[in-house]
Design an enzyme around this catalytic site. Structure first.
Site, mmCIF file in Angstrom:
data_model
loop_
_atom_site.group_PDB
_atom_site.id
_atom_site.type_symbol
_atom_site.label_atom_id
_atom_site.label_comp_id
_atom_site.label_asym_id
_atom_site.label_seq_id
_atom_site.Cartn_x
_atom_site.Cartn_y
_atom_site.Cartn_z
ATOM 1 N N HIS A 223 0.828 -1.213 0.000
ATOM 2 C CA HIS A 223 0.000 0.000 0.000
ATOM 3 C C HIS A 223 0.860 1.260 0.000
ATOM 4 O O HIS A 223 2.055 1.211 0.289
ATOM 5 C CB HIS A 223 -0.954 0.012 1.188
ATOM 6 C CG HIS A 223 -0.244 0.056 2.506
ATOM 7 N ND1 HIS A 223 0.208 -1.068 3.150
ATOM 8 C CD2 HIS A 223 0.134 1.104 3.280
ATOM 9 C CE1 HIS A 223 0.815 -0.716 4.260
ATOM 10 N NE2 HIS A 223 0.799 0.594 4.377
ATOM 11 N N ASP A 225 1.047 4.955 1.714
ATOM 12 C CA ASP A 225 0.498 5.643 2.890
ATOM 13 C C ASP A 225 -0.387 6.825 2.530
ATOM 14 O O ASP A 225 -1.439 7.032 3.117
ATOM 15 C CB ASP A 225 1.634 6.095 3.819
ATOM 16 C CG ASP A 225 2.201 4.922 4.604
ATOM 17 O OD1 ASP A 225 1.565 3.843 4.603
ATOM 18 O OD2 ASP A 225 3.279 5.074 5.198
ATOM 19 N N HIS A 281 4.815 -0.073 -0.144
ATOM 20 C CA HIS A 281 5.440 -1.016 0.803
ATOM 21 C C HIS A 281 4.428 -1.940 1.462
ATOM 22 O O HIS A 281 3.224 -1.740 1.360
ATOM 23 C CB HIS A 281 6.176 -0.232 1.897
ATOM 24 C CG HIS A 281 5.241 0.593 2.745
ATOM 25 N ND1 HIS A 281 4.903 1.888 2.438
ATOM 26 C CD2 HIS A 281 4.545 0.295 3.869
ATOM 27 C CE1 HIS A 281 4.065 2.356 3.346
ATOM 28 N NE2 HIS A 281 3.824 1.412 4.217
ATOM 29 N N ARG A 291 5.910 -8.390 17.399
ATOM 30 C CA ARG A 291 6.637 -7.273 16.781
ATOM 31 C C ARG A 291 5.990 -5.961 17.226
ATOM 32 O O ARG A 291 4.802 -5.743 16.984
ATOM 33 C CB ARG A 291 6.551 -7.425 15.272
ATOM 34 C CG ARG A 291 7.209 -6.334 14.428
ATOM 35 C CD ARG A 291 6.699 -6.524 13.017
ATOM 36 N NE ARG A 291 7.421 -5.822 11.984
ATOM 37 C CZ ARG A 291 7.123 -4.597 11.554
ATOM 38 N NH1 ARG A 291 6.154 -3.907 12.127
ATOM 39 N NH2 ARG A 291 7.789 -4.084 10.542
#
Ligand SMILES: *[C@@H]1O[C@H](CO)[C@@H](O)[C@H](O)[C@H]1NC(C)=O
Length: 317
Positions: A223, A225, A281, A291
């Site tokens: 996608h 941003d 990304h 994470r």
């Protein structure tokens, strides 16, 4: 890869021709011996071919990714300039003093300290403990109070259990880190620090290997941003844990034309990039462990500026 394959093919052709010539030149006294030699030759050729194919197969798997920032490396600063996408240029032209010298990605392990990252991690963990998505991805937004819980979001500032959960020190550290990052963006992109504003959403994320339940859990789709959040002009990510130590999978991947470039999370590693299509990304699926990261975003549009979170949040509600 294509080239290598072609080259190998033509090598085989040459070798085969040599073999034929050798066969013709030898004055064949013993046919049995020759047949044996030929079958040995064929056998060794077959073995060679398979090992070559194996090499090609395994190296091509690795060739899909280039490591841009390795977890084990302490990076003072590493950047890659990319061509700004036309839509990004068009949008940024409207804001004076906010246009980047160049569109790029920049990764540095020297802006935020390990101690600051640990303090943020503690804030993230104590907030997220009160929520948790039913799928693998949860967020905590200290600005709006949004916290993933089950299949939706709750307002952490409206939870009794959250009362006095965050103290003045927590809000201070959050603000210090944000300021440092804002100046780092201004410095590295050559923009006026007074012309970029913290914007929504800015949030902590916690990703586990749990199966996705809602679309909010699906972080692995490529996608842009700026297309997901209109107000974004500069995206920054601060990692609060280490790839391959605290979790497996979960690398950040820039999708580029020839190959994809990975940023391996490292505690206190800061990644900054222009939010346009030039920085398409995704995040690889986390396969084990947890994470943690913070997404801190900036806009050139004053109307989309947000306040720093503060202890007053509790009084409002
Ligand atoms: C890069 O990632 C995208 C998205 O997963 C994929 O479609 C593309 O094939 C990858 N590129 C390369 C060169 O592997």
């Amino acid at each position: 890869m294509q080239d290598i394959k072609k080259r190998n093919k033509s090598n085989n052709v040459i070798q085969t021709e040599n073999k034929d010539r050798n066969a013709r030149n030898s004055s064949s006294p013993n046919k049995m011996q020759i047949n044996k030699n030929i079958s040995l030759k064929i056998l060794s050729r077959v073995v060679m071919t398979f090992s070559l194919l194996a090499v090609v197969y395994f190296s091509s798997k690795d060739d899909k990714f280039k490591t841009f920032a390795k977890q084990s490396e302490l990076l003072v600063g590493k950047g890659l300039v990319v061509e700004c996408s036309p839509s990004y240029v068009k949008d940024l032209d409207k804001y004076e003093g906010c246009f980047p010298q160049e569109c790029k990605r920049f990764v540095t392990d020297k802006v935020i300290s390990l101690r600051e990252a640990d303090e943020l991690l503690a804030i993230a963990k104590k907030g997220l403990k009160l929520g948790g998505s039913s799928g693998g991805a949860s967020i905590l937004d200290l600005h709006s109070g949004a916290l993933s819980k089950g299949k939706q979001f709750i307002n952490i500032y409206k939870q009794e259990a959250a009362l006095n959960l965050f103290d003045q020190n927590d809000f201070n550290i959050y603000r210090v880190v944000k300021e440092k990052i804002k100046y780092a963006v201004a410095h590295h992109f050559g923009v006026d620090p007074n012309k970029i504003y913290l914007t929504h959403p800015t949030f902590f994320s916690e990703i586990t290997s749990k199966k996705a339940v809602t679309v909010h859990d699906e972080y692995w789709h490529p996608h842009v941003d700026k297309e997901t959040y209109q107000s974004f002009h500069y995206t920054t990510l601060l990692y609060l844990g280490d790839y391959n130590i605290d979790f497996k999978g979960g690398r950040f991947v820039f999708v580029d034309e020839k190959f994809n470039r990975t940023v391996e999370p490292r505690k206190s590693r800061l990644s900054m990039f222009t939010s346009g299509r030039e920085n398409l990304h995704y995040v690889e699926k986390v396969t084990s462990g947890t994470r943690y990261a913070v997404t801190i975003s900036f806009t050139c549009d004053k109307h989309h500026a947000i306040e720093d979170p503060s202890i007053n949040k509790y009084e409002i509600n």
